[in-house]
Design a protein around this motif. Sequence first.
Motif, PDB file in Angstrom:
ATOM      1  N   ASN A 120      44.256  45.516  47.845  1.00  0.00           N
ATOM      2  CA  ASN A 120      45.635  45.371  48.303  1.00  0.00           C
ATOM      3  C   ASN A 120      46.393  46.693  48.336  1.00  0.00           C
ATOM      4  N   ALA A 121      45.679  47.797  48.470  1.00  0.00           N
ATOM      5  CA  ALA A 121      46.319  49.111  48.421  1.00  0.00           C
ATOM      6  C   ALA A 121      47.382  49.286  49.503  1.00  0.00           C
ATOM      7  N   PHE A 122      47.262  48.551  50.602  1.00  0.00           N
ATOM      8  CA  PHE A 122      48.197  48.674  51.722  1.00  0.00           C
ATOM      9  C   PHE A 122      49.533  47.980  51.467  1.00  0.00           C
ATOM     10  N   LEU A 123      49.600  47.112  50.455  1.00  0.00           N
ATOM     11  CA  LEU A 123      50.836  46.359  50.205  1.00  0.00           C
ATOM     12  C   LEU A 123      51.928  47.255  49.641  1.00  0.00           C
ATOM     13  N   GLN A 124      53.131  47.077  50.166  1.00  0.00           N
ATOM     14  CA  GLN A 124      54.280  47.857  49.730  1.00  0.00           C
ATOM     15  C   GLN A 124      55.418  46.926  49.343  1.00  0.00           C
ATOM     16  N   PRO A 125      56.328  47.391  48.477  1.00  0.00           N
ATOM     17  CA  PRO A 125      57.472  46.561  48.103  1.00  0.00           C
ATOM     18  C   PRO A 125      58.220  46.053  49.335  1.00  0.00           C
ATOM     19  N   GLY A 126      58.584  44.775  49.267  1.00  0.00           N
ATOM     20  CA  GLY A 126      59.303  44.146  50.360  1.00  0.00           C
ATOM     21  C   GLY A 126      58.419  43.318  51.277  1.00  0.00           C
ATOM     22  N   MET A 127      57.113  43.592  51.278  1.00  0.00           N
ATOM     23  CA  MET A 127      56.201  42.823  52.134  1.00  0.00           C
ATOM     24  C   MET A 127      56.071  41.393  51.611  1.00  0.00           C
ATOM     25  N   LEU A 128      55.849  40.459  52.529  1.00  0.00           N
ATOM     26  CA  LEU A 128      55.654  39.058  52.172  1.00  0.00           C
ATOM     27  C   LEU A 128      54.162  38.752  52.126  1.00  0.00           C
ATOM     28  N   VAL A 129      53.758  37.962  51.127  1.00  0.00           N
ATOM     29  CA  VAL A 129      52.344  37.634  50.934  1.00  0.00           C
ATOM     30  C   VAL A 129      52.187  36.190  50.477  1.00  0.00           C
TER      31      VAL A 129
ATOM     32  N   SER B 188      56.260  45.462  43.438  1.00  0.00           N
ATOM     33  CA  SER B 188      55.651  46.770  43.179  1.00  0.00           C
ATOM     34  C   SER B 188      54.140  46.655  43.315  1.00  0.00           C
ATOM     35  N   ASN B 189      53.498  47.799  43.541  1.00  0.00           N
ATOM     36  CA  ASN B 189      52.040  47.875  43.647  1.00  0.00           C
ATOM     37  C   ASN B 189      51.618  49.201  43.036  1.00  0.00           C
ATOM     38  N   ILE B 190      51.241  49.163  41.758  1.00  0.00           N
ATOM     39  CA  ILE B 190      50.930  50.383  41.015  1.00  0.00           C
ATOM     40  C   ILE B 190      49.540  50.262  40.400  1.00  0.00           C
ATOM     41  N   ASN B 191      48.641  51.136  40.817  1.00  0.00           N
ATOM     42  CA  ASN B 191      47.275  51.182  40.268  1.00  0.00           C
ATOM     43  C   ASN B 191      46.588  49.821  40.274  1.00  0.00           C
ATOM     44  N   GLY B 192      46.752  49.063  41.349  1.00  0.00           N
ATOM     45  CA  GLY B 192      46.071  47.786  41.483  1.00  0.00           C
ATOM     46  C   GLY B 192      46.768  46.611  40.835  1.00  0.00           C
ATOM     47  N   LYS B 193      47.887  46.843  40.178  1.00  0.00           N
ATOM     48  CA  LYS B 193      48.668  45.750  39.606  1.00  0.00           C
ATOM     49  C   LYS B 193      49.850  45.482  40.534  1.00  0.00           C
ATOM     50  N   ILE B 194      49.849  44.287  41.117  1.00  0.00           N
ATOM     51  CA  ILE B 194      50.863  43.940  42.107  1.00  0.00           C
ATOM     52  C   ILE B 194      51.804  42.905  41.520  1.00  0.00           C
ATOM     53  N   SER B 195      53.062  43.254  41.459  1.00  0.00           N
ATOM     54  CA  SER B 195      54.087  42.325  40.983  1.00  0.00           C
ATOM     55  C   SER B 195      54.686  41.635  42.202  1.00  0.00           C
TER      56      SER B 195
ATOM     57  N   GLY C  67      44.941  43.454  41.741  1.00  0.00           N
ATOM     58  CA  GLY C  67      44.550  43.725  43.115  1.00  0.00           C
ATOM     59  C   GLY C  67      43.083  44.029  43.290  1.00  0.00           C
ATOM     60  N   PHE C  68      42.352  44.215  42.198  1.00  0.00           N
ATOM     61  CA  PHE C  68      40.917  44.441  42.280  1.00  0.00           C
ATOM     62  C   PHE C  68      40.157  43.115  42.340  1.00  0.00           C
ATOM     63  N   ARG C  69      40.825  42.005  42.020  1.00  0.00           N
ATOM     64  CA  ARG C  69      40.163  40.705  41.965  1.00  0.00           C
ATOM     65  C   ARG C  69      40.635  39.717  43.022  1.00  0.00           C
ATOM     66  N   VAL C  70      41.886  39.857  43.465  1.00  0.00           N
ATOM     67  CA  VAL C  70      42.464  38.894  44.410  1.00  0.00           C
ATOM     68  C   VAL C  70      42.963  39.639  45.648  1.00  0.00           C
ATOM     69  N   LEU C  71      42.563  39.159  46.816  1.00  0.00           N
ATOM     70  CA  LEU C  71      43.045  39.722  48.071  1.00  0.00           C
ATOM     71  C   LEU C  71      44.197  38.857  48.562  1.00  0.00           C
TER      72      LEU C  71
END
Length: 59
Positions: free
Chosen positions: A5-14, A29-36, A49-53
């Motif tokens: 999920n490295a491409f995800l940025q704050p504000g994006m919908l998922v 947020s998306n910091i070092n593979g941890k996506i809030s 982000g290393f386990r769930v797409l």
Amino acid sequence: MEDLNAFLQPGMLVRHPEQPDWGTGQVQSNINGKISVNFREQGKVVINGFRVLLEPVFD
């Protein structure tokens, strides 16, 4: 290991592919593979982000 999920940025919908009942979420947020993500029906969740797409939503 690759951050799926490295491409995800704050504000994006998922969506979480294994939790459709959570509804659409907004990336906080998306910091070092941890996506809030703040999901409409679940609230704030931190996802590995290393386990769930996550599925981007472009509505």
